[in-house]
Design a protein around this motif. Sequence first.
Motif, short mmCIF file in Angstrom:
data_model
loop_
_atom_site.label_atom_id
_atom_site.label_comp_id
_atom_site.label_asym_id
_atom_site.label_seq_id
_atom_site.Cartn_x
_atom_site.Cartn_y
_atom_site.Cartn_z
N PHE A 43 0.87 -1.17 0.00
CA PHE A 43 0.00 0.00 0.00
C PHE A 43 0.91 1.23 0.00
CE2 PHE A 43 -2.67 -3.30 1.69
CZ PHE A 43 -3.95 -3.00 1.24
N ALA A 44 0.76 2.09 -1.02
CA ALA A 44 1.72 3.19 -1.15
C ALA A 44 1.06 4.44 -1.71
CB ALA A 44 2.90 2.77 -2.02
N ASP A 49 -3.24 1.35 -4.08
CA ASP A 49 -3.18 2.80 -3.87
C ASP A 49 -3.67 3.18 -2.48
OD1 ASP A 49 -2.30 4.11 -6.40
OD2 ASP A 49 -3.98 2.96 -7.22
N LEU A 50 -2.87 4.00 -1.79
CA LEU A 50 -3.30 4.57 -0.52
C LEU A 50 -2.83 6.02 -0.44
CD1 LEU A 50 -4.79 3.89 2.12
CD2 LEU A 50 -2.58 3.29 3.12
N ALA A 93 -0.95 13.13 -4.51
CA ALA A 93 -0.89 11.67 -4.54
C ALA A 93 -2.08 11.08 -5.29
CB ALA A 93 -0.83 11.12 -3.12
N GLU A 94 -3.27 11.61 -5.05
CA GLU A 94 -4.46 11.06 -5.72
C GLU A 94 -4.43 11.34 -7.22
OE1 GLU A 94 -8.44 10.81 -7.40
OE2 GLU A 94 -7.30 12.67 -7.08
N ARG A 119 -11.61 6.72 -9.30
CA ARG A 119 -11.83 6.89 -7.87
C ARG A 119 -12.30 5.60 -7.21
NH1 ARG A 119 -15.42 11.81 -5.94
NH2 ARG A 119 -13.41 12.85 -6.08
N LYS A 120 -13.19 4.86 -7.86
CA LYS A 120 -13.73 3.65 -7.25
C LYS A 120 -12.61 2.66 -6.91
CE LYS A 120 -17.41 0.20 -7.85
NZ LYS A 120 -16.62 -1.02 -7.60
N SER A 121 -11.68 2.48 -7.84
CA SER A 121 -10.56 1.57 -7.59
C SER A 121 -9.71 2.05 -6.42
CB SER A 121 -9.71 1.45 -8.86
OG SER A 121 -8.52 0.74 -8.60
N ILE A 122 -9.42 3.35 -6.39
CA ILE A 122 -8.60 3.92 -5.32
C ILE A 122 -9.30 3.76 -3.97
CG2 ILE A 122 -7.58 6.06 -4.45
CD1 ILE A 122 -7.25 6.90 -7.42
#
Length: 671
Positions: free
Chosen positions: A304-305, A336-337, A345-346, A407-410
């Motif tokens: 997770f990064a 993704d975190l 980051a996003e 966004r859903k995946s993140i």
Amino acid sequence: MKPKVSPALRGLVASAFAFSLGCGGAESPAPRLGDARLAPSSSARVAAGPVGPASEDEGDVPIRADEPSWGSRTALVTIVEFADFECPFCSRVEDTLTDVRKMFGPEKVRVVWKNFPLPFHKNAKLAAEAGAGVFAMGGNDAFWKFHDAALRHENGLGREAIEDLAKDAGVGDVETFRAALTRHEWAARVDKETAEAKDLGATGTPAFFVNGLPLLGALPFPTFQVLINEQLGIAQAKVAAGTPPEQLYVDLVKDNRAKLAANPPHVDDDDDDDKEEAKTIYKVPVGASPVRGPRDALVTIVEFADYECPFCIRAEPTIRELEGEFGDKLRVVYKDLPLSFHPRAEPAAEAALEVRAEKGDAAFWQMHDALLAGPPDLNDETLVSMAAHAGAAPDAVKKAIAGHTHRKSIEEDADLGDDVKANGTPHFFVNGRRLVGAQPKEKFEAIIHEELARAQALVAQGTKADAVYEALVKDGQGSVEPEKKTLPATVTAASAHAPARGGAAAKVTIHEWSDFQCPFCKRVEPTLARLADEYGGRIRVVWHDMPLPMHPDAPLAARAAREALAQKGDKTFWALHDQLFAHQSELARADLDGYARGLGLDMTKWGAALDGHAHQTEIDADREAADGMGIGGTPAFVIVAKGAPSGYFLSGAQPYPRFRKLVERALAEAK
């Protein structure tokens, strides 16, 4: 007999060492037993002049007269901070340090600044030299002005910006300062302090030594509070026994470092709890995440990064070395975190996922590697250029960043991270076994070798190699049911008249217990605003007052907001609510009267209400309801689905993903 470190202190120090290896832990819940902080205020800082006599120059954590300080020379507790002006965590921890100053005052706590510029912050060394120069030429007051401005300087710390900050801080002879900075007159001092930090075991910033005891990272106020209170008791006992105040720091550091040497804060053979955690398996599914390495690899590392996290950047070469060392025996899975305090980051995650969507995993890993090579900037233009180099269409990448296409995946990755307690970055799971932070390669290797043996044993028993990972983690720890609380009937009945905003027919109601003087209540407000934007009329927020006894202005502020509600309804209540949080250090009666006039309230009724303790019944009822549910600190939230008898409980200024996860769950349950 070996000197003993208290169990509470030992735990604090051990966890603080771990923090220095990665990003996280900073968005911390308010303490359950009550928020013992005061709102941050720049007026809390009081210059105290040079640190003092040469007796403090020696020892493990020396203090010299040419180092900036806040607080009394004879304070019972001294916090030595090693920091970097370009480090975002050093900037974030300033609110905590301000709370420390406000809570304990200059007679109990002294703060001493030392420089520890990190090599991957390109302007940090020059900024450190400049800070030393500002102190040398302008003294304490000038240094702390420079310090505050540098840590919040959003446009970078290039040479010109640094010189402007020094001038604004009060360096009179700017030309002399500029010339001295050019010839690096203060570099030796910065180098000496950097060497001290490394000798003390600091690997990142900020690093604190509280009477010689380490706390590493942007830790929350309660962590400092526990250690400071313990040290206050020890210091007071020493003074009562006859230790001269000017000798106190030297003696305390000597004693504490001896205790640490006898009881080092690391996992040892006698620490059964830590050994057990090191063996704990977490159920971390691969899912649809990007994978590098064969499906039948015997060891899987799930990471997770966050692409903006310097510790993730630092860890990446280690992961690549492990891939080269173990070859087809190892596969790496990326989750993704993006942390909320890393604003780019996003967008970087969106760009990388768009590359994957268009060009597949190989192109994704090309983009991933480029991002974690540490580019100088992650602005949209840079991200689009990098993605195009990996083969993606520039317009599609721009659209993905602007429209949050992925966004859903993140969010799914963030939810999984929450389930398995991955609350910082980088966070690794090696065949389900947790490893936190940018750890040295040897730590990974030790676990990988153990996991190869476990995997090979399964294969020998007939498990197919491509099913080994699922077999190893299938019984591991996963999501834990969130805590729930049942609202008292009094809360349900009073909610119709309580301050609220959002859809009257909302499927989910968020009940908030808050305090206008609590800094964590202020910190969570942007999260609540984001929820309102995302969910619109599907959610409703109901306000409940919980002014805490250690916040002297909070009770009057609560009554003032209730009077605004009584006179002009919800809209005016929320307008005043926003003003109170925007001006937390200005909540005296005169300040409140000014806000009321600006909102057009009837000042005769206003004065009578505030002087006569009007609305205290409603405020007391809110507090009693919180007490009945076991809520002891602010902010606190109960997220209730329409028609449900109880709701999901959140304590503290939790990050947005944690709220969103429970709101989504409540929406699914709503009748």
